[in-house]
Design a protein around this motif. Sequence first.
Motif, short mmCIF file in Angstrom:
data_model
loop_
_atom_site.label_atom_id
_atom_site.label_comp_id
_atom_site.label_asym_id
_atom_site.label_seq_id
_atom_site.Cartn_x
_atom_site.Cartn_y
_atom_site.Cartn_z
N PHE A 76 -75.09 -19.11 -16.09
CA PHE A 76 -74.58 -17.78 -15.80
C PHE A 76 -74.98 -17.30 -14.41
N PRO A 77 -76.24 -17.47 -13.99
CA PRO A 77 -76.60 -17.05 -12.62
C PRO A 77 -75.79 -17.78 -11.56
N SER A 78 -75.48 -19.05 -11.82
CA SER A 78 -74.68 -19.83 -10.88
C SER A 78 -73.30 -19.20 -10.67
N MET A 79 -72.65 -18.80 -11.76
CA MET A 79 -71.34 -18.17 -11.66
C MET A 79 -71.43 -16.85 -10.90
N LEU A 80 -72.45 -16.03 -11.22
CA LEU A 80 -72.60 -14.74 -10.54
C LEU A 80 -72.83 -14.92 -9.05
N LEU A 81 -73.72 -15.84 -8.69
CA LEU A 81 -73.98 -16.08 -7.27
C LEU A 81 -72.74 -16.61 -6.55
N SER A 82 -71.98 -17.46 -7.23
CA SER A 82 -70.75 -17.97 -6.64
C SER A 82 -69.77 -16.83 -6.35
N ARG A 83 -69.62 -15.91 -7.29
CA ARG A 83 -68.71 -14.77 -7.10
C ARG A 83 -69.21 -13.85 -5.99
N LEU A 84 -70.51 -13.59 -5.97
CA LEU A 84 -71.07 -12.74 -4.92
C LEU A 84 -70.90 -13.37 -3.54
N LYS A 85 -71.07 -14.68 -3.46
CA LYS A 85 -70.88 -15.38 -2.19
C LYS A 85 -69.42 -15.31 -1.75
N SER A 86 -68.49 -15.46 -2.69
CA SER A 86 -67.07 -15.42 -2.33
C SER A 86 -66.65 -14.05 -1.81
N LYS A 87 -67.36 -13.00 -2.21
CA LYS A 87 -67.06 -11.64 -1.76
C LYS A 87 -67.90 -11.24 -0.54
N GLY A 88 -68.72 -12.18 -0.04
CA GLY A 88 -69.54 -11.90 1.13
C GLY A 88 -70.72 -10.98 0.86
N LYS A 89 -71.10 -10.83 -0.39
CA LYS A 89 -72.22 -9.93 -0.75
C LYS A 89 -73.56 -10.65 -0.72
N VAL A 90 -73.55 -11.97 -0.76
CA VAL A 90 -74.78 -12.76 -0.76
C VAL A 90 -74.59 -13.92 0.21
N ASP A 91 -75.64 -14.18 0.99
CA ASP A 91 -75.58 -15.29 1.94
C ASP A 91 -76.86 -16.11 1.84
N VAL A 92 -77.05 -16.73 0.67
CA VAL A 92 -78.21 -17.58 0.44
C VAL A 92 -77.73 -18.94 -0.04
N PRO A 93 -78.47 -20.00 0.23
CA PRO A 93 -78.08 -21.30 -0.31
C PRO A 93 -78.23 -21.31 -1.84
N VAL A 94 -77.25 -21.87 -2.52
CA VAL A 94 -77.29 -21.96 -3.98
C VAL A 94 -77.06 -23.42 -4.37
N ILE A 95 -77.93 -23.91 -5.26
CA ILE A 95 -77.85 -25.31 -5.71
C ILE A 95 -77.72 -25.32 -7.22
N ASN A 96 -76.74 -26.08 -7.72
CA ASN A 96 -76.59 -26.29 -9.17
C ASN A 96 -77.22 -27.63 -9.52
N ALA A 97 -78.09 -27.65 -10.53
CA ALA A 97 -78.61 -28.89 -11.10
C ALA A 97 -78.10 -28.94 -12.54
N TYR A 98 -77.07 -29.74 -12.78
CA TYR A 98 -76.41 -29.79 -14.08
C TYR A 98 -77.30 -30.50 -15.10
N THR A 99 -77.44 -29.89 -16.27
CA THR A 99 -78.31 -30.42 -17.31
C THR A 99 -77.53 -30.85 -18.54
N ASP A 100 -76.22 -30.98 -18.40
CA ASP A 100 -75.35 -31.45 -19.47
C ASP A 100 -74.37 -32.46 -18.88
N PHE A 101 -73.70 -33.19 -19.75
CA PHE A 101 -72.69 -34.16 -19.30
C PHE A 101 -71.30 -33.56 -19.34
N PHE A 102 -71.20 -32.25 -19.12
CA PHE A 102 -69.92 -31.57 -19.01
C PHE A 102 -70.11 -30.36 -18.11
N VAL A 103 -69.01 -29.82 -17.61
CA VAL A 103 -69.06 -28.63 -16.78
C VAL A 103 -68.28 -27.54 -17.50
#
Length: 128
Positions: free
Chosen positions: A1-28
């Motif tokens: 959930f935080p990944s999705m929120l940060l992605s949306r905030l970045k797309s709107k120019g509200k956040v400018d920090v590096p974001v890394i996803n580490a997937y813990t399942d075999f699906f997205v």
Amino acid sequence: FPSMLLSRLKSKGKVDVPVINAYTDFFVNGLWGKKEIDIHFVPNQTIKTTLICNGVPEQNIFVTGIPIHEAFKERTALRHTSRKKILISGGSSGLGDLYRLLKALKREQPDRADYYVLCGKNEKLYHK
């Protein structure tokens, strides 16, 4: 959930920090941010291909496997046998009657496999 929120905030120019996803399942699933995420650590090539098909640049995706805590690696090394290893999980809450399932498996097929149970936050199951 935080990944999705940060992605949306970045797309709107509200956040400018590096974001890394580490997937813990075999699906997205839909809760993972994708296009605005800077780096994706994925478990396998199939997930990498899925992300590329969803518009994620290939140079942002690294196949690293699923992260595993060192304690699990140590225990596995000590208990190496040729027997099958079976992982049983009830999710982060350790749901389901996993204890009864294990008893039935041991009764029907004693010593045919090593069973590992992920108990999540279920302390009662963990102590059993």
